[in-house]
Structure formats: structure tokens, C-alpha cells
Design a protein around this motif. Structure first.
Motif, PDB file in Angstrom:
ATOM      1  N   LYS A 177     -11.703 -10.134   0.104  1.00 12.24           N
ATOM      2  CA  LYS A 177     -11.441 -11.536  -0.208  1.00 12.24           C
ATOM      3  C   LYS A 177     -10.038 -11.813   0.301  1.00 12.24           C
ATOM      4  CE  LYS A 177     -14.171 -11.759  -4.357  1.00 12.24           C
ATOM      5  NZ  LYS A 177     -14.255 -12.045  -5.773  1.00 12.24           N
ATOM      6  N   ARG A 178      -9.496 -13.185   0.001  1.00 12.41           N
ATOM      7  CA  ARG A 178      -8.139 -13.465   0.628  1.00 12.41           C
ATOM      8  C   ARG A 178      -7.117 -12.585   0.143  1.00 12.41           C
ATOM      9  NH1 ARG A 178      -7.481 -19.610   1.692  1.00 12.41           N
ATOM     10  NH2 ARG A 178      -9.730 -20.077   2.125  1.00 12.41           N
ATOM     11  N   ASN A 179      -6.302 -12.250   1.427  1.00 11.59           N
ATOM     12  CA  ASN A 179      -5.147 -11.191   0.951  1.00 11.59           C
ATOM     13  C   ASN A 179      -3.751 -12.050   0.902  1.00 11.59           C
ATOM     14  OD1 ASN A 179      -3.986 -12.195   3.553  1.00 11.59           O
ATOM     15  ND2 ASN A 179      -5.018 -10.284   4.658  1.00 11.59           N
ATOM     16  N   ASP A 180      -2.383 -11.613   0.897  1.00  5.88           N
ATOM     17  CA  ASP A 180      -1.439 -12.259   0.411  1.00  5.88           C
ATOM     18  C   ASP A 180      -0.901 -13.234   1.433  1.00  5.88           C
ATOM     19  OD1 ASP A 180       0.733 -10.726   2.280  1.00  5.88           O
ATOM     20  OD2 ASP A 180      -0.822  -9.254   1.734  1.00  5.88           O
ATOM     21  N   LEU A 181      -1.064 -12.930   2.722  1.00  7.78           N
ATOM     22  CA  LEU A 181      -1.147 -13.725   3.918  1.00  7.78           C
ATOM     23  C   LEU A 181      -1.866 -15.138   3.973  1.00  7.78           C
ATOM     24  CD1 LEU A 181      -0.715 -11.374   7.026  1.00  7.78           C
ATOM     25  CD2 LEU A 181       1.116 -12.593   6.083  1.00  7.78           C
ATOM     26  N   GLN A 182      -3.028 -15.052   3.551  1.00  7.40           N
ATOM     27  CA  GLN A 182      -3.911 -16.293   3.473  1.00  7.40           C
ATOM     28  C   GLN A 182      -3.826 -16.984   2.224  1.00  7.40           C
ATOM     29  OE1 GLN A 182      -7.356 -13.586   3.730  1.00  7.40           O
ATOM     30  NE2 GLN A 182      -7.855 -14.243   5.622  1.00  7.40           N
ATOM     31  N   LEU A 183      -2.793 -16.463   1.426  1.00  8.56           N
ATOM     32  CA  LEU A 183      -2.591 -17.090  -0.162  1.00  8.56           C
ATOM     33  C   LEU A 183      -1.189 -17.700   0.226  1.00  8.56           C
ATOM     34  CD1 LEU A 183      -4.385 -14.747  -2.508  1.00  8.56           C
ATOM     35  CD2 LEU A 183      -5.085 -17.290  -2.285  1.00  8.56           C
ATOM     36  N   PHE A 184      -0.366 -17.281   1.188  1.00  8.39           N
ATOM     37  CA  PHE A 184       1.089 -17.937   1.418  1.00  8.39           C
ATOM     38  C   PHE A 184       2.008 -17.309   0.303  1.00  8.39           C
ATOM     39  CE2 PHE A 184      -1.685 -21.445   3.021  1.00  8.39           C
ATOM     40  CZ  PHE A 184      -1.283 -21.409   4.579  1.00  8.39           C
ATOM     41  N   GLU A 185       1.654 -16.111  -0.110  1.00  6.63           N
ATOM     42  CA  GLU A 185       2.308 -15.441  -0.954  1.00  6.63           C
ATOM     43  C   GLU A 185       3.678 -14.776  -0.309  1.00  6.63           C
ATOM     44  OE1 GLU A 185       4.526 -14.308  -3.804  1.00  6.63           O
ATOM     45  OE2 GLU A 185       2.702 -15.042  -4.403  1.00  6.63           O
ATOM     46  N   VAL A 186       4.948 -15.027  -0.744  1.00  6.96           N
ATOM     47  CA  VAL A 186       6.197 -14.568  -0.038  1.00  6.96           C
ATOM     48  C   VAL A 186       6.661 -13.439  -0.629  1.00  6.96           C
ATOM     49  CG1 VAL A 186       8.492 -15.403   0.663  1.00  6.96           C
ATOM     50  CG2 VAL A 186       6.745 -16.909   0.697  1.00  6.96           C
ATOM     51  N   PHE A 187       6.692 -13.211  -2.028  1.00  7.94           N
ATOM     52  CA  PHE A 187       7.230 -12.218  -2.487  1.00  7.94           C
ATOM     53  C   PHE A 187       6.015 -11.073  -2.796  1.00  7.94           C
ATOM     54  CE2 PHE A 187      10.282 -15.350  -3.169  1.00  7.94           C
ATOM     55  CZ  PHE A 187      11.611 -14.613  -3.208  1.00  7.94           C
ATOM     56  N   GLN A 188       5.413 -10.425  -1.610  1.00  7.73           N
ATOM     57  CA  GLN A 188       4.403  -9.324  -1.889  1.00  7.73           C
ATOM     58  C   GLN A 188       5.017  -8.014  -1.612  1.00  7.73           C
ATOM     59  OE1 GLN A 188       5.166 -10.395   1.162  1.00  7.73           O
ATOM     60  NE2 GLN A 188       4.961  -8.451   2.341  1.00  7.73           N
ATOM     61  N   ASN A 189       6.024  -7.838  -0.983  1.00  9.55           N
ATOM     62  CA  ASN A 189       6.614  -6.374  -1.196  1.00  9.55           C
ATOM     63  C   ASN A 189       7.959  -6.423  -0.777  1.00  9.55           C
ATOM     64  OD1 ASN A 189       7.063  -3.725  -1.271  1.00  9.55           O
ATOM     65  ND2 ASN A 189       6.000  -3.256   0.411  1.00  9.55           N
ATOM     66  N   ASP A 190       9.048  -7.127  -1.823  1.00  7.39           N
ATOM     67  CA  ASP A 190      10.193  -7.570  -1.134  1.00  7.39           C
ATOM     68  C   ASP A 190      11.277  -6.962  -2.243  1.00  7.39           C
ATOM     69  OD1 ASP A 190      10.136 -10.556   0.614  1.00  7.39           O
ATOM     70  OD2 ASP A 190       8.244  -9.724  -0.241  1.00  7.39           O
ATOM     71  N   LEU A 191      12.510  -6.715  -1.469  1.00  8.87           N
ATOM     72  CA  LEU A 191      13.545  -6.114  -2.036  1.00  8.87           C
ATOM     73  C   LEU A 191      14.824  -7.074  -2.035  1.00  8.87           C
ATOM     74  CD1 LEU A 191      15.148  -3.761  -3.635  1.00  8.87           C
ATOM     75  CD2 LEU A 191      15.795  -3.137  -1.091  1.00  8.87           C
ATOM     76  N   PHE A 192      15.546  -7.558  -3.214  1.00  9.48           N
ATOM     77  CA  PHE A 192      16.504  -8.320  -3.281  1.00  9.48           C
ATOM     78  C   PHE A 192      17.737  -7.709  -3.719  1.00  9.48           C
ATOM     79  CE2 PHE A 192      19.191 -11.006  -6.162  1.00  9.48           C
ATOM     80  CZ  PHE A 192      19.869 -11.649  -5.199  1.00  9.48           C
ATOM     81  N   LEU A 193      18.837  -7.874  -2.811  1.00  7.20           N
ATOM     82  CA  LEU A 193      19.976  -7.021  -3.344  1.00  7.20           C
ATOM     83  C   LEU A 193      21.326  -8.165  -3.168  1.00  7.20           C
ATOM     84  CD1 LEU A 193      19.966  -4.124  -1.034  1.00  7.20           C
ATOM     85  CD2 LEU A 193      19.624  -3.966  -3.581  1.00  7.20           C
ATOM     86  N   GLY A 194      22.005  -8.323  -4.358  1.00  7.03           N
ATOM     87  CA  GLY A 194      22.991  -9.535  -4.168  1.00  7.03           C
ATOM     88  C   GLY A 194      24.050  -9.096  -5.208  1.00  7.03           C
ATOM     89  N   LEU A 195      25.073 -10.235  -5.182  1.00  7.32           N
ATOM     90  CA  LEU A 195      26.201 -10.182  -5.969  1.00  7.32           C
ATOM     91  C   LEU A 195      26.368 -11.616  -6.735  1.00  7.32           C
ATOM     92  CD1 LEU A 195      28.731  -8.667  -3.279  1.00  7.32           C
ATOM     93  CD2 LEU A 195      27.830  -7.430  -5.456  1.00  7.32           C
TER      94      LEU A 195
END
Length: 420
Positions: A327-345
Motif C-alpha cells: 500500500k501507499r508509503n510515506d512518500l506517496q502520503l507526503f509524510e515529512v517526519f518519517q525518519n528525522d532527527l532534530f537538534l536545537g537550542l
């Protein structure tokens, strides 16, 4: 619309039952609001899109409070300057709408609510994956996370340390989308978005939520929320078709799910740990797989790092997984946060003017995308708020992600708000 008018009349009648005379009614009403001027310049963007936006917006709120009865309404008005010039620059981002209009009654051990309202669920900084109740506005700046009010009824029962809520969402609403000249319209120019929402069981099929929130007052402060939902998923998918006029048109589709949600925070010393997690059981749909979405985060605060200022160290990780490969994957569902790391201050000045600086980077570990941002917020007296932000997006070079469709992007934005 008829249901909304019924809720409006119900709210007026509730107010009338409390009214002794005209002066008493108005004495119990409070008002507040803000008028915002937002200017955005796109330093890197597609050449055939508007190079900038100047937007004026107003949020106006009124609350009637008498004994245990509360009636609240919130109206939003927005005007994009480009929309005043009919033709190629028109973004379709100007509107007037009611975001909230509800009646709420407090009991000794609970409360009841009916009407149109906004709810906020979640704990993370960059993306609240648990915040599934209100759909996001497709005409808004996507980094502002502006939501649409939904018509619902709620009964909440208070426990010794928490609360148990039963919520019924009464209508699954379609969404407007900005037009192609706006830089955040993601489809190609030859694909027209249609507001006609396709649903699995009709727009009046209710969404049912059972929500329990509680706190553990021990050596470590733990706040947790557990939610079960049966109804339409907050995630939607798109299909395209050829119209009778030989135009390519795309529509949103809403499908039914059983969804299990939790969002939790735990404080240990100077560190705040955060969790948001979702398991979605998709009901009888050939396009969409069951899926999980997990977000883990922490924020460690170093107090008084310089004079009275505090420094927060932030880290978050997001993982989205579909459980059926056919079935549809993350690209076909326009999912942005599928395997993402955020680092911030986060740098908080603590000088009495709410001044803060937050910034960081979001790194896509699958598609080699990078997003960098910087925000500065401050307040002048109690009347004006100022926000400056800068964003840079380096999209995937060979995968059809949302950012790849948008292209490399750089913008600066200034927002000045007058509050009353």
C-alpha cells in the motif's frame, strides 16, 4: 451549515436564559484579540511563484461567563495583499471564518461542551504527531501550524488527579487550499485542487474519542495522556482524475481507523523527557496501510548560563512506519517526519519581555534532506509582540518528497502583532 447555525442559536439561547437585563449581559462579556502584520520574502523559490507575501490578520475573541456557564467565540480574518490584485498573483488566502463558537458548563465533578472548538494535544517541539483532533489549514504558512475549528460535543469527568473525557466530533470537514502562486502550494501548476472531500462513510459519520489524562506526583513529575479514536484519520491521501474540461484535478480522501494515541512528559532534574506515539489500525481500505508514528524528545535546561538567561538543549527523533508494503508509503502520503532527527537550542533571556531565541536543524536520515531555522520572539510592554524567523530547506535530490516538489527554499519573515 445548518448544524452550525443550530449551535449558534443554542449558544444565544443559553445566554438569554442567564440574562437578567441588558447591562448584566454585557457586564459578563470579556473581549481580547490581536492584529498581525506579516511580511515574508522568499530568497530562493520557484520563479513563477510570488516572491513575497504581505498578510494582515486579525483574531477576535469574546467570552460570556456567568456562574458555571461559559460561551466563547473566536473569529479570524485574513487578507493577503496579493489577493487584491486579481489574476496571476491571486493566492486564495484571504477569508473570514469562525474558528470557535461553543458553550461550556462546569459541574462539581466535570464539564460539558458543545460547539466548534480548537484542541491542542502533544508535547514535542517541532511536530506534534498526537495533535490529531483539528485539521490543519492548507492556506496557512505550514510552519505556523494553524488549525481549523471542528464541531464536537464533550463530557469530561474529573478524577482525583486527572480527567476522563468522551468526545464526539460531529462532522468531517473539507479544506480549502491556497492557489499555485503561493509558494507553499505543493502540486504542479497543471494540477488543480478540488475542495470536494471524498469520505469512506460520509461527512456526517462521527469521530469518537475517549481520552484519559493524569499526573503522578512522585520524585519524578510524570504527566500522561492516553486516547482512543474511532473515526476518520487525521492523515489523508490524494487522488487525481481528468475533469470533463480536460483539467487534472486532485481531491483529498478521508478513511476510517481505530487509533491509539499517547503523549507524555517526564521531568528528572533539569531534563524534560517527551513522548508522542500513535498506532493506527486502518479499517477496510485498499490504499492505506496500518502504521505507527513515534516521536521521542528531551530538553535539558542550563539555568542562568549568562546573567538571568537560561539555555535549553533540545533533541527529538521521529519515526513513521507503514506495516503493509503493498500500500501507499510515506512518500506517496507526503509524510515529512518519517525518519528525522532534530537538534536545537532555546535561549530564554528572562528579562520580563518574553524574549527568546530558538533554532536548530532537522535532518532526514533516509532522503538526505536538511531544514534549518532560527526564530526570535520578544514583547514590547503588554501591547506588541514581534517575531522574526529565517528558514532554509535543502531538499532531497532524487526522491519525490514534499520538499523535493517544492524545491530548494530560503525565506525570511517578520511578524508584528498588536494585542488588546
Amino acid at each position: 451549515m445548518r448544524l452550525f447555525l443550530f449551535l449558534l442559536l443554542s449558544s444565544i439561547l443559553l445566554a438569554k436564559t442567564e440574562q437578567k437585563n441588558d447591562s448584566t449581559l454585557f457586564d459578563n462579556i470579556t473581549y481580547r484579540g490581536d492584529i498581525d502584520w506579516i511580511t515574508q520574502s522568499y530568497l530562493i523559490a520557484p520563479a513563477d511563484k510570488n516572491p513575497d507575501n504581505i498578510t494582515t490578520a486579525a483574531n477576535l475573541e469574546a467570552t460570556y461567563k456567568k456562574d458555571d456557564l461559559r460561551i466563547h467565540t473566536k473569529v479570524r480574518l485574513q487578507q493577503d495583499l496579493n489577493d487584491l490584485e486579481s489574476g496571476a498573483k491571486d493566492t486564495h488566502r484571504s477569508y473570514a471564518r469562525i474558528d470557535e463558537l461553543y458553550s461550556q458548563y462546569e459541574y462539581d465533578d466535570g464539564q460539558a461542551l458543545i460547539g466548534k472548538s480548537l484542541r491542542f494535544w502533544g508535547a514535542l517541539e517541532v511536530r506534534n504527531i498526537a495533535d490529531v483532533f483539528n485539521p490543519y489549514d492548507l492556506r496557512a504558512d505550514p510552519f505556523e501550524k494553524r488549525k481549523l475549528g471542528v464541531i464536537n460535543a464533550e463530557y469530561t469527568r474529573y478524577t482525583e488527579t486527572g480527567e476522563l473525557s468522551f468526545i464526539v466530533q460531529l462532522y468531517e470537514q473539507a479544506r480549502d487550499m491556497s492557489a499555485y502562486p503561493y509558494v507553499y502550494y505543493y502540486f504542479p501548476k497543471d494540477i488543480k485542487y478540488s475542495k470536494d472531500l471524498k469520505t469512506q462513510s460520509g461527512q456526517y459519520r462521527p469521530n469518537i474519542y475517549v481520552k484519559y489524562s493524569d499526573s503522578l506526583d512522585s520524585e519524578y513529575a510524570l504527566d500522561y495522556t492516553i486516547i482512543f479514536q474511532n473515526g476518520y484519520d487525521s492523515q489523508r491521501y490524494y487522488t487525481t482524475h481528468l475533469t470533463v474540461n480536460n483539467e487534472i484535478e486532485t481531491n483529498e480522501h478521508a478513511y476510517l481507523v481505530n487509533k491509539f494515541i499517547t503523549y507524555d512528559t517526564l521531568v528528572i532534574g533539569a531534563t524534560l523527557y517527551k513522548l508522542e506515539a500513535i498506532f493506527t489500525d486502518v479499517l477496510n481500505n485498499d490504499e492505506i496501510s496500518d502504521y505507527t508514528h513515534i516521536g521521542l524528545g528531551l530538553e535539558h535546561t542550563i539555568p542562568q548560563i549568562y546573567e538571568e538567561a537560561d539555555l535549553g538543549l533540545l533533541a527529538e527523533y521521529y519515526k513513521y512506519t507503514t506495516l503493509e508494503n503493498s500500500k501507499r508509503n510515506d512518500l506517496q502520503l507526503f509524510e515529512v517526519f518519517q525518519n528525522d532527527l532534530f537538534l536545537g537550542l532555546r535561549y530564554t533571556l528572562n528579562k520580563g519581555d518574553d524574549s527568546s531565541i530558538i533554532g536548530g536543524g532537522i535532518f532526514d536520515l533516509d532522503y538526505s534532506e536538511e531544514v534549518y531555522y532560527f526564530e526570535y520572539n520578544t514583547r514590547i510592554a503588554d501591547t506588541y509582540k514581534i517575531k522574526f524567523d529565517y528558514r532554509y530547506i535543502e531538499p532531497s535530490k532524487n526522491r519525490p518528497t514534499v520538499f523535493n516538489l517544492m524545491g530548494r527554499h530560503q525565506r525570511i519573515s517578520l511578524k508584528v502583532g498588536y494585542y488588546f
